[in-house]
Motif scaffolding. Structure first.
Motif, PDB file in Angstrom:
ATOM      1  N   TRP A 215       0.792  -1.220   0.000  1.00 55.07           N
ATOM      2  CA  TRP A 215       0.000   0.000   0.000  1.00 55.07           C
ATOM      3  C   TRP A 215       0.831   1.279   0.000  1.00 55.07           C
ATOM      4  O   TRP A 215       0.289   2.372  -0.219  1.00 55.07           O
ATOM      5  CB  TRP A 215      -0.974  -0.005   1.168  1.00 55.07           C
ATOM      6  N   LEU A 216       2.146   1.170   0.207  1.00 52.86           N
ATOM      7  CA  LEU A 216       3.002   2.362   0.197  1.00 52.86           C
ATOM      8  C   LEU A 216       3.901   2.432  -1.026  1.00 52.86           C
ATOM      9  O   LEU A 216       4.517   3.480  -1.273  1.00 52.86           O
ATOM     10  CB  LEU A 216       3.859   2.395   1.464  1.00 52.86           C
ATOM     11  N   ARG A 217       3.982   1.380  -1.785  1.00 55.38           N
ATOM     12  CA  ARG A 217       4.829   1.388  -2.990  1.00 55.38           C
ATOM     13  C   ARG A 217       4.339   2.462  -3.967  1.00 55.38           C
ATOM     14  O   ARG A 217       3.147   2.650  -4.173  1.00 55.38           O
ATOM     15  CB  ARG A 217       4.812   0.021  -3.659  1.00 55.38           C
ATOM     16  N   GLY A 218       5.291   3.193  -4.546  1.00 54.15           N
ATOM     17  CA  GLY A 218       4.964   4.226  -5.520  1.00 54.15           C
ATOM     18  C   GLY A 218       4.839   5.615  -4.941  1.00 54.15           C
ATOM     19  O   GLY A 218       4.603   6.575  -5.694  1.00 54.15           O
ATOM     20  N   HIS A 219       4.995   5.749  -3.632  1.00 53.94           N
ATOM     21  CA  HIS A 219       4.942   7.068  -2.997  1.00 53.94           C
ATOM     22  C   HIS A 219       6.355   7.548  -2.708  1.00 53.94           C
ATOM     23  O   HIS A 219       7.186   6.803  -2.177  1.00 53.94           O
ATOM     24  CB  HIS A 219       4.119   7.001  -1.711  1.00 53.94           C
ATOM     25  N   ASP A 220       6.641   8.806  -3.050  1.00 51.21           N
ATOM     26  CA  ASP A 220       8.010   9.324  -2.960  1.00 51.21           C
ATOM     27  C   ASP A 220       8.364   9.882  -1.587  1.00 51.21           C
ATOM     28  O   ASP A 220       9.486   9.724  -1.121  1.00 51.21           O
ATOM     29  CB  ASP A 220       8.227  10.418  -4.016  1.00 51.21           C
ATOM     30  N   ARG A 221       7.438  10.563  -0.943  1.00 50.63           N
ATOM     31  CA  ARG A 221       7.721  11.203   0.348  1.00 50.63           C
ATOM     32  C   ARG A 221       6.786  10.600   1.388  1.00 50.63           C
ATOM     33  O   ARG A 221       5.572  10.805   1.344  1.00 50.63           O
ATOM     34  CB  ARG A 221       7.525  12.721   0.268  1.00 50.63           C
ATOM     35  N   VAL A 222       7.365   9.859   2.333  1.00 47.27           N
ATOM     36  CA  VAL A 222       6.575   9.073   3.281  1.00 47.27           C
ATOM     37  C   VAL A 222       7.040   9.374   4.700  1.00 47.27           C
ATOM     38  O   VAL A 222       8.242   9.428   4.971  1.00 47.27           O
ATOM     39  CB  VAL A 222       6.716   7.563   2.998  1.00 47.27           C
ATOM     40  N   VAL A 223       6.084   9.538   5.615  1.00 46.90           N
ATOM     41  CA  VAL A 223       6.401   9.693   7.034  1.00 46.90           C
ATOM     42  C   VAL A 223       5.854   8.483   7.785  1.00 46.90           C
ATOM     43  O   VAL A 223       4.709   8.075   7.605  1.00 46.90           O
ATOM     44  CB  VAL A 223       5.840  11.012   7.621  1.00 46.90           C
ATOM     45  N   ASP A 224       6.710   7.892   8.607  1.00 41.32           N
ATOM     46  CA  ASP A 224       6.373   6.736   9.439  1.00 41.32           C
ATOM     47  C   ASP A 224       6.229   7.242  10.871  1.00 41.32           C
ATOM     48  O   ASP A 224       7.222   7.525  11.548  1.00 41.32           O
ATOM     49  CB  ASP A 224       7.498   5.696   9.311  1.00 41.32           C
ATOM     50  N   ILE A 225       4.984   7.368  11.337  1.00 43.16           N
ATOM     51  CA  ILE A 225       4.677   7.988  12.624  1.00 43.16           C
ATOM     52  C   ILE A 225       4.651   6.914  13.704  1.00 43.16           C
ATOM     53  O   ILE A 225       3.894   5.948  13.620  1.00 43.16           O
ATOM     54  CB  ILE A 225       3.334   8.728  12.549  1.00 43.16           C
ATOM     55  N   GLY A 226       5.477   7.092  14.736  1.00 44.67           N
ATOM     56  CA  GLY A 226       5.655   6.049  15.737  1.00 44.67           C
ATOM     57  C   GLY A 226       6.521   4.936  15.185  1.00 44.67           C
ATOM     58  O   GLY A 226       6.219   3.754  15.331  1.00 44.67           O
ATOM     59  N   CYS A 227       7.632   5.322  14.572  1.00 48.20           N
ATOM     60  CA  CYS A 227       8.448   4.394  13.775  1.00 48.20           C
ATOM     61  C   CYS A 227       9.207   3.379  14.609  1.00 48.20           C
ATOM     62  O   CYS A 227       9.739   2.408  14.063  1.00 48.20           O
ATOM     63  CB  CYS A 227       9.436   5.185  12.914  1.00 48.20           C
ATOM     64  N   GLY A 228       9.300   3.578  15.936  1.00 49.64           N
ATOM     65  CA  GLY A 228      10.119   2.668  16.718  1.00 49.64           C
ATOM     66  C   GLY A 228      11.551   2.690  16.237  1.00 49.64           C
ATOM     67  O   GLY A 228      12.139   3.755  16.007  1.00 49.64           O
ATOM     68  N   GLU A 229      12.124   1.492  16.045  1.00 51.13           N
ATOM     69  CA  GLU A 229      13.519   1.442  15.591  1.00 51.13           C
ATOM     70  C   GLU A 229      13.648   1.479  14.069  1.00 51.13           C
ATOM     71  O   GLU A 229      14.739   1.311  13.538  1.00 51.13           O
ATOM     72  CB  GLU A 229      14.236   0.227  16.174  1.00 51.13           C
ATOM     73  N   GLY A 230      12.539   1.700  13.364  1.00 54.25           N
ATOM     74  CA  GLY A 230      12.618   2.039  11.957  1.00 54.25           C
ATOM     75  C   GLY A 230      12.420   0.942  10.944  1.00 54.25           C
ATOM     76  O   GLY A 230      12.688   1.154   9.760  1.00 54.25           O
ATOM     77  N   GLN A 231      11.873  -0.219  11.326  1.00 52.41           N
ATOM     78  CA  GLN A 231      11.794  -1.283  10.344  1.00 52.41           C
ATOM     79  C   GLN A 231      10.830  -0.979   9.200  1.00 52.41           C
ATOM     80  O   GLN A 231      11.102  -1.328   8.049  1.00 52.41           O
ATOM     81  CB  GLN A 231      11.457  -2.622  10.990  1.00 52.41           C
ATOM     82  N   VAL A 232       9.712  -0.294   9.475  1.00 49.92           N
ATOM     83  CA  VAL A 232       8.812   0.081   8.383  1.00 49.92           C
ATOM     84  C   VAL A 232       9.444   1.194   7.548  1.00 49.92           C
ATOM     85  O   VAL A 232       9.346   1.192   6.312  1.00 49.92           O
ATOM     86  CB  VAL A 232       7.438   0.492   8.931  1.00 49.92           C
ATOM     87  N   SER A 233      10.119   2.139   8.186  1.00 55.17           N
ATOM     88  CA  SER A 233      10.806   3.204   7.441  1.00 55.17           C
ATOM     89  C   SER A 233      11.826   2.622   6.475  1.00 55.17           C
ATOM     90  O   SER A 233      11.909   3.040   5.309  1.00 55.17           O
ATOM     91  CB  SER A 233      11.507   4.152   8.424  1.00 55.17           C
ATOM     92  N   ARG A 234      12.611   1.657   6.936  1.00 54.31           N
ATOM     93  CA  ARG A 234      13.618   1.038   6.068  1.00 54.31           C
ATOM     94  C   ARG A 234      12.961   0.296   4.914  1.00 54.31           C
ATOM     95  O   ARG A 234      13.450   0.325   3.777  1.00 54.31           O
ATOM     96  CB  ARG A 234      14.506   0.096   6.879  1.00 54.31           C
ATOM     97  N   LEU A 235      11.854  -0.378   5.195  1.00 57.11           N
ATOM     98  CA  LEU A 235      11.127  -1.074   4.131  1.00 57.11           C
ATOM     99  C   LEU A 235      10.694  -0.094   3.050  1.00 57.11           C
ATOM    100  O   LEU A 235      10.866  -0.359   1.854  1.00 57.11           O
ATOM    101  CB  LEU A 235       9.905  -1.768   4.729  1.00 57.11           C
ATOM    102  N   VAL A 236      10.103   1.045   3.462  1.00 56.96           N
ATOM    103  CA  VAL A 236       9.603   2.018   2.485  1.00 56.96           C
ATOM    104  C   VAL A 236      10.751   2.573   1.657  1.00 56.96           C
ATOM    105  O   VAL A 236      10.621   2.780   0.443  1.00 56.96           O
ATOM    106  CB  VAL A 236       8.821   3.137   3.201  1.00 56.96           C
ATOM    107  N   ALA A 237      11.900   2.820   2.283  1.00 56.72           N
ATOM    108  CA  ALA A 237      13.067   3.272   1.526  1.00 56.72           C
ATOM    109  C   ALA A 237      13.519   2.194   0.546  1.00 56.72           C
ATOM    110  O   ALA A 237      13.878   2.482  -0.604  1.00 56.72           O
ATOM    111  CB  ALA A 237      14.191   3.637   2.482  1.00 56.72           C
TER     112      ALA A 237
END
Length: 253
Positions: free
Chosen positions: A48-70
């Motif tokens: 559901w996030l593929r194809g979006h260029d600028r993404v904010v991960d709110i409550g990211c914890g240690e960043g596993q979803v952020s890294r996935l989106v990158a």
């Protein structure tokens, strides 16, 4: 097992609890340690996030979803969390830009992001209405919000699998707790690890999205994934009861 503070005792803030137990979360739920993330949450987030260029991960914890989106191609990914221990580990693991802030006061300009994601966060947040308003504010028109929750109906405090041997014949069923009652519980999720949960009916989330110009376009209630059932065989008899709820909303013009 719910463990409420003793009468008259000062309540430890949820932020302090997460600060205290940051390593517990990192060791048990990130970097491939948790099958629900590996087999279910991360694939759905990618879908559901593929194809979006600028993404904010709110409550990211240690960043596993952020890294996935990158990793799936976003040009700018910002992970945000109020917990020092989580943000420090996220920065060490890299993959995105990380800032320390709460969900109810996002340090970004209006319309800055194409998409936002929160993963098992808002059931721990006091300021839900303010946080939803902030998500809508930082999204551009047509932007997407991907919201993962512990299922508000079927994971209500007091819910659980019942093996009732007092009936004739015996029955097995999933008991639903007081669903319509908004309530705060502090649960001992592991020995010595206490986390606060704020239960709200599903309507609070859907109406909060609508009130801020975001309309649900997709909802998913996936069954517990195979890897989880292997680790928690006691849950197999309740495998038709979802633990997770996914809402995908778009910000309208």
């Amino acid at each position: 097992m719910a463990a409420e503070p003793e009468p008259g005792a000062a309540r430890t803030s949820n932020r302090d609890l997460w600060e205290r137990h940051a390593r517990w979360w990192q060791d048990g739920f990130t970097d491939g340690a948790d099958p629900e993330y590996v087999e279910q949450i991360l694939p759905l987030a990618a879908q559901w996030l593929r194809g979006h260029d600028r993404v904010v991960d709110i409550g990211c914890g240690e960043g596993q979803v952020s890294r996935l989106v990158a990793d799936i191609g976003a040009a700018q990914v910002v992970g945000l969390d109020p917990t020092r221990g989580q943000v420090a580990t996220a920065r060490a693991r890299g993959g995105a830009h990380y800032v320390r802030a709460g969900s109810d006061r996002l340090p970004f300009p209006d319309g800055h992001f194409d998409a936002a994601v929160t993963c098992l966060v808002f059931e721990h947040v006091d300021a839900l209405d303010e946080s939803l308003a902030e998500v809508a504010r930082v999204l551009r028109e047509g932007g997407r919000f991907v919201l993962f929750l512990n299922h508000p109906l079927l994971q209500t405090p007091g819910s659980g699998w019942i093996d009732d041997q007092m009936l004739e014949p015996p029955e097995q069923y999933w008991r639903i707790g007081p669903y319509l009652t908004e309530q705060r519980t502090t649960e001992e999720v592991e020995p010595g690890v206490f986390i606060e949960f704020l239960h709200r009916p599903l309507s609070r989330y859907v109406n909060g999205l609508a009130d801020n110009g975001m309309v649900v376009r997709h909802m998913a209630e996936p069954a517990p994934p195979p890897g989880f059932l292997i680790r928690a065989p006691e849950y197999e008899e309740a495998a038709t009861i979802p633990r997770l709820l996914l809402l995908v909303a778009d910000k309208m013009a």
